[in-house]
Every structure is written in C-alpha cells, then in structure tokens.
Design a protein around this motif. Structure first.
Motif, mmCIF file in Angstrom:
data_model
loop_
_atom_site.group_PDB
_atom_site.id
_atom_site.type_symbol
_atom_site.label_atom_id
_atom_site.label_comp_id
_atom_site.label_asym_id
_atom_site.label_seq_id
_atom_site.Cartn_x
_atom_site.Cartn_y
_atom_site.Cartn_z
ATOM 1 N N PRO A 155 0.835 -1.213 0.000
ATOM 2 C CA PRO A 155 0.000 0.000 0.000
ATOM 3 C C PRO A 155 0.865 1.257 0.000
ATOM 4 N N LYS A 156 0.281 2.335 -0.486
ATOM 5 C CA LYS A 156 1.020 3.596 -0.397
ATOM 6 C C LYS A 156 0.570 4.378 0.828
ATOM 7 N N LEU A 157 -0.476 3.872 1.471
ATOM 8 C CA LEU A 157 -1.014 4.541 2.648
ATOM 9 C C LEU A 157 -1.552 3.482 3.602
ATOM 10 N N MET A 158 -1.244 3.621 4.887
ATOM 11 C CA MET A 158 -1.767 2.693 5.885
ATOM 12 C C MET A 158 -2.630 3.467 6.887
ATOM 13 N N LEU A 159 -3.822 2.942 7.124
ATOM 14 C CA LEU A 159 -4.734 3.550 8.088
ATOM 15 C C LEU A 159 -4.852 2.633 9.293
ATOM 16 N N PHE A 160 -4.675 3.177 10.466
ATOM 17 C CA PHE A 160 -4.784 2.396 11.697
ATOM 18 C C PHE A 160 -5.900 2.988 12.548
ATOM 19 N N ASP A 161 -6.900 2.192 12.845
ATOM 20 C CA ASP A 161 -8.010 2.685 13.671
ATOM 21 C C ASP A 161 -7.954 2.040 15.054
ATOM 22 N N GLU A 162 -7.328 2.728 15.977
ATOM 23 C CA GLU A 162 -7.155 2.244 17.357
ATOM 24 C C GLU A 162 -6.668 0.796 17.392
#
Ligand code: ADP
Ligand code: MG
Length: 240
Positions: A155-162
């Motif tokens: 991925p070029k972007l990683m999203l972490f939700d808690e």
C-alpha cells in the motif's frame, strides 16, 4: 510535492446526523499522522471515507492527488464504479481495533501439552486455560498479522483505527513496535490512537478532532504539551 491525503471541507452525514462538519487537513507523503479525539468525534468515519467505505457528502477528499469516490468532469462529479473503487482500495491498507479470530489449534495443543503431561491437569481444564492465554497473546499477534497482511499489498497509505485499544497493556508495545518500524521505513500512516507516547515519539503531526471538526493540529509535542484550545486541554487531561 503532492499530499498523500488532502481533505477540503469534507462533510459526512448519516441521515440527519452530520458526523464530519468540514474537515480540512493534509497528510504529506511519508508522514506519520496521528488523529486523536473523544469517542464519537468522527475519527473512524473519516478513515472510512479515505478508504472508500463511506462516501463524503460535500467537500473534496483526495488520496495521492486523486479524488476519492468520484470522477470529476468539468464541474460535475460522477460516482466511481465498484470495480474502480476496488482498484483504488488496493493501494490502501487498513488495520482495525479488532478483527476475527483465526483458529489456532496447533498453538492450543502446544500450550496444553505441559500442564497435562507435567502437572497432570485434566484435558478439558488445560484446554480452557490454554484458550484464554492464547486469546490474550493472540490479539497482539493478530494485529501484527493484520499489519503484515495489509503490507503484502504494497500500500502507499496505511490507516490504523485504534489498533491497540483491544489489547492488554503489556501487549500494546509489541504492536506499537511493528508500527514504529513501519514508520521508520517511510510508510505514510494515519493513526487513530489513544497512545499519546506513540504519538509524541513517532508522530510527525497530530490532529485533535471533536464533534466532527478539527479543533487543533500541529507537531505532536506542541499539541500534547501546550494545547491552545480548552477542548484539547480537557481531553488530554483525561487521557494523559
Ligand atoms: P469515533 O471513531 O471518533 O469514535 P465514529 O466516526 O465512529 O467516531 O462515529 C461518529 C458518529 O457517527 C457517532 O455518533 C456514530 O454513532 C455515528 N455513526 C458512525 N457510523 C454510522 C453509521 N453507519 N450510521 C449512523 N451513524 C453512524
Ligand atoms: Mg472510532
């Protein structure tokens, strides 16, 4: 340089409830961008908009210079087709607070072995206890697997939700270490977290959100040690 994520007046409502009330922010490429705020402030909704799980109602949201969810022709916006959305989602990794347990029979048998053989524990009892122990450790392991699984797609972007909120305190560090390594490798990351230590040490920017708006943003050290808004102060006094 193009921002990896750019939000301009992003609004999102569910029915009559306006959850995002005009979000403006920019996440530079390679940046670790931390997002904090009380429960219900719209943090998850914002991440879900970035990852095409929700569609914004107004404003513009861009990932890597491309409009999220829509194609623009002249003044008009056209919704992307499902296949186009699927293509774009491949570039974004997302890790949630919790995800489904996977069966770990071999691990279970391993943990059961000694109590039965050495201590003479009954099989049922050993199995129950082993299950409890693995579940605790397993949550941290699963988050590490979830991160690895997301990274496998480059991925070029990683999203972490808690990502560490469901973990026992002694296991939080394991997952944060993985995220820290990832940050050092140059990954662009948006991290919703209550781990202020992580935000302070690893974050490049910090945004405090409340009631669907960005209340305050800046360098994590500045926002955390010297918040300028009352709402930020009050929130931080509860979590720090
Ligand atoms: P946070 O992640 O900051 O805790 P959320 O983005 O999960 O906040 O939620 C913000 C608000 O939006 C909450 O009041 C929540 O109930 C509402 N909300 C979130 N998703 C939905 C949905 N699919 N339908 C209706 N309301 C929603
Ligand atoms: Mg949330």
């Amino acid at each position: 340089m193009t921002a990896m994520v750019k939000a301009e007046g992003v609004h999102k409502s569910f029915g009559h409830v306006e959850v995002l009330k005009g979000i403006d922010l920019e996440v530079a490429s390679g940046e670790v961008f931390c997002l904090i705020g009380p429960s219900g402030s719209g943090k998850s909704t914002f991440l879900r908009c970035i990852n095409h799980l929700e569609k914004v109602n107004a404003g513009r949201l861009y990932v890597d210079g491309e409009l999220v969810g829509y194609r623009q022709k002249g003044d008009k916006l056209y919704e992307l087709k499902d296949s186009e959305v699927a293509m774009k989602r491949r570039d974004i990794g997302m890790v949630f607070q919790r995800f489904n347990l996977f069966p770990h029979m071999t691990a279970l048998e391993n943990v059961m072995e000694a109590p039965i053989q050495v201590k003479g524990q009954a099989k049922a009892e050993a199995r129950e206890r082993a299950g409890q122990l693995l579940e605790r450790v397993g949550l941290a392991e699963q988050q590490r697997v979830a991160i690895a699984r997301a990274l496998a797609m480059d991925p070029k972007l990683m999203l972490f939700d808690e990502p560490t909120s469901a973990l026992d305190p002694e296991l939080v560090g394991d997952v944060l270490d993985v995220m820290r390594d990832l940050a050092e490798s140059g990954m662009t990351m948006i991290v919703v977290t209550h781990e202020m230590g992580f935000a302070r040490e690893v974050g490049d920017s910090l945004v405090f959100m409340d009631g669907g708006v960005v209340v305050e943003s800046g360098h994590p050290r500045d926002v955390l040690t010297n918040p300028s808004h009352e709402r930020t102060k009050s929130f931080l006094s509860k979590v720090l």
